[in-house]
Design an enzyme around this catalytic site. Structure first.
Site, PDB file in Angstrom:
ATOM      1  N   ARG A   1       0.821  -1.211   0.000  1.00 41.96           N
ATOM      2  CA  ARG A   1       0.000   0.000   0.000  1.00 41.96           C
ATOM      3  C   ARG A   1       0.857   1.264   0.000  1.00 41.96           C
ATOM      4  O   ARG A   1       0.481   2.258  -0.623  1.00 41.96           O
ATOM      5  CB  ARG A   1      -0.952  -0.029   1.202  1.00 41.96           C
ATOM      6  CG  ARG A   1      -2.083  -0.993   0.933  1.00 41.96           C
ATOM      7  CD  ARG A   1      -3.014  -1.188   2.103  1.00 41.96           C
ATOM      8  NE  ARG A   1      -4.241  -1.818   1.637  1.00 41.96           N
ATOM      9  CZ  ARG A   1      -5.158  -2.333   2.427  1.00 41.96           C
ATOM     10  NH1 ARG A   1      -5.004  -2.309   3.745  1.00 41.96           N
ATOM     11  NH2 ARG A   1      -6.243  -2.871   1.917  1.00 41.96           N
TER      12      ARG A   1
ATOM     13  N   LYS B   1     -18.142 -18.922   0.330  1.00 43.28           N
ATOM     14  CA  LYS B   1     -19.597 -18.939   0.461  1.00 43.28           C
ATOM     15  C   LYS B   1     -20.329 -18.123  -0.597  1.00 43.28           C
ATOM     16  O   LYS B   1     -19.891 -17.036  -0.969  1.00 43.28           O
ATOM     17  CB  LYS B   1     -19.986 -18.368   1.819  1.00 43.28           C
ATOM     18  CG  LYS B   1     -19.625 -19.274   2.972  1.00 43.28           C
ATOM     19  CD  LYS B   1     -20.129 -18.661   4.246  1.00 43.28           C
ATOM     20  CE  LYS B   1     -19.953 -19.615   5.417  1.00 43.28           C
ATOM     21  NZ  LYS B   1     -20.394 -18.970   6.652  1.00 43.28           N
TER      22      LYS B   1
ATOM     23  N   GLY C   1      -8.976 -10.182  -1.196  1.00 42.70           N
ATOM     24  CA  GLY C   1      -7.864 -10.488  -0.296  1.00 42.70           C
ATOM     25  C   GLY C   1      -7.254 -11.855  -0.543  1.00 42.70           C
ATOM     26  O   GLY C   1      -6.046 -11.985  -0.786  1.00 42.70           O
TER      27      GLY C   1
ATOM     28  N   GLY D   1     -12.632  -4.789  -0.111  1.00 43.59           N
ATOM     29  CA  GLY D   1     -14.042  -4.413  -0.052  1.00 43.59           C
ATOM     30  C   GLY D   1     -14.480  -3.557  -1.229  1.00 43.59           C
ATOM     31  O   GLY D   1     -15.559  -3.767  -1.797  1.00 43.59           O
TER      32      GLY D   1
END
Ligand code: ADP
Ligand code: MG
Length: 399
Positions: free
Chosen positions: A38, A199, A357, A380
């Site tokens: 980052r 999921k 991620g 996200g």
């Protein structure tokens, strides 16, 4: 990108104060930064602005201090490490708004760079409090947002500020948006999407958005089990959301109507226990999974068919591993398909964009992250973009 102003649209910035929202939320262990990805993403923007003579004021959050001053979440902890990566002096200012910050900023010279303290030390940050945004805005002459990874949040430093000062997208933000636009905005067809991971429930909106946009939807990982089960396949002890049967069938139906071909595995790698190289390991047809077995990866025959499908595509967007890739040998399908995607990208036939991620970790594990056209580290924000949502931090830059 036409609607976004970038650093190319800035005039002479010598002596002007730039408030630059960046992502400095790096992982740390024992006081040391363990991954400076980052930090490195901020370099083009910070270096350019400093070289052009701006006073560069970095705004960032760190951790989740929830409006409290927490010494263990102070950006003073990362200032020296950031300085090393930037290769020029960086000062630390103990506030991101108010008189102390203003005094420090006044003492800075053109080309100087400072990290202002954690924006989330103010309760107003996450509430997008206009008063906090105004107090920040007083420190600068213009605003640059270079933190795509925080753009899904409407906070004072990511959204509010953009309405108070002339606002621009930084170089990393620009690169990220260009890559995403190429992949799902106006992509070259056919387009394939790989959606994997644990999921279905965490990626329902992603699936719903993609079936309407892509030509091939490749479903792997634990979520493939939910789709297989919905179609009446006995998935044994596999991770599976049986309660999502109707939802899964509705997604398959929507895909059908949109002419999107859904690829579910027809052979799988199974085991009775979830461990590295377990004795019970075997590969079988999806219809032959025993009641005491778990599906832990897509099988080799299916991977070969998926590779063939990718060869006919011009664009690929990928989120989620095809199997439990952290545990060998359940990384094989992910590694093999990622290698195919990278090779097709390198030969010029495929534009490939990936994010998430665990997906980034899986591509690094496969050694092919550099072979993709673009790999987004914005977890996200990348997912919300795949859901087709507007990101407030990006929208606020459009005017
Ligand atoms: P991302 O972070 O890239 O969005 P997810 O968090 O959705 O990805 O999913 C990653 C996780 O899914 C990994 O930890 C992986 O082990 C798990 N996973 C993938 N396939 C399976 C499977 N068949 N059974 C259980 N877990 C799986
Ligand atoms: Mg994850």
């Amino acid at each position: 990108m036409a609607s976004l102003r970038t650093l190319d649209d800035l005039g002479d910035v010598a002596g002007k104060r730039a408030l630059v929202r960046v992502d400095l939320n790096v992982p740390m262990a024992d006081g040391a930064v363990t991954d400076d990805t980052r930090f490195r993403a901020t370099l083009p923007t910070v270096t350019e602005l400093a070289d052009r003579g701006a006073v560069v004021l970095l705004l960032a959050h760190f951790g989740r201090p929830k409006g409290e001053r927490r010494p263990d979440m102070s950006l003073s902890m990362v200032t020296r490490a950031y300085e090393q990566v930037l290769g020029r002096p960086v000062r630390y200012v103990g506030e991101c708004a108010g008189p102390l910050a203003a005094d420090n900023v006044l003492a800075m010279q053109p080309g100087d760079v400072a990290i202002l303290e954690n924006t989330r030390f103010h309760a107003g940050e996450e509430k997008n409090d206009p008063q906090l945004a105004r107090a920040m805005a007083e420190l600068g002459d213009f605003y640059v947002n270079d933190a795509f990874s925080a753009a899904h949040r409407a906070h004072s430093s990511t959204e509010g500020l953009a309405h108070l000062l002339p606002a621009y997208a930084g170089r990393s933000m620009e690169a990220e948006l260009k890559a995403l636009e190429t992949a799902l905005g106006e992509p070259e067809r056919p387009v394939a999407a790989v959606v994997g991971g644990a999921k279905v429930s965490t990626k329902l909106d992603v699936l719903r958005n993609l079936v309407a946009k892509v030509d091939h939807l490749i479903i792997g990982g634990g979520m493939a089990n939910t789709f297989l089960a919905a179609r009446g396949v006995d998935v044994g002890k596999s991770l599976c959301e049986h309660d999502l049967k109707d939802t899964a069938l509705a997604i398959l139906d929507a895909a059908d109507r949109a002419n999107c071909t859904v690829h579910l595995p027809y052979d799988v790698v199974v085991a009775k226990e979830f461990a590295a190289n377990p004795p019970s390991l075997r590969t079988c047809n999806v219809h032959e999974v025993a009641a005491d077995e778990m599906i832990l990866d897509v099988g080799p025959a299916a991977v070969e068919a998926l590779a063939d499908a990718l060869k006919t595509c011009r664009t690929l967007v990928w989120n989620g591993p095809l199997g439990a890739f952290e545990t060998p040998p359940f990384d094989r399908a992910t590694v093999a398909l990622a290698q195919t995607a990278a090779a097709l990208t390198q030969s010029g036939s495929l534009v490939s964009v990936a994010g998430g991620g665990d997906t980034v970790a899986a591509l690094n594990h496969a050694g092919v992250a550099d072979g993709f056209t673009f790999v987004s580290t914005a977890g996200g924000a990348f997912l919300e973009w795949m859901e087709g949502k507007e990101l407030p931090g990006v929208e606020a830059l459009k005017r």
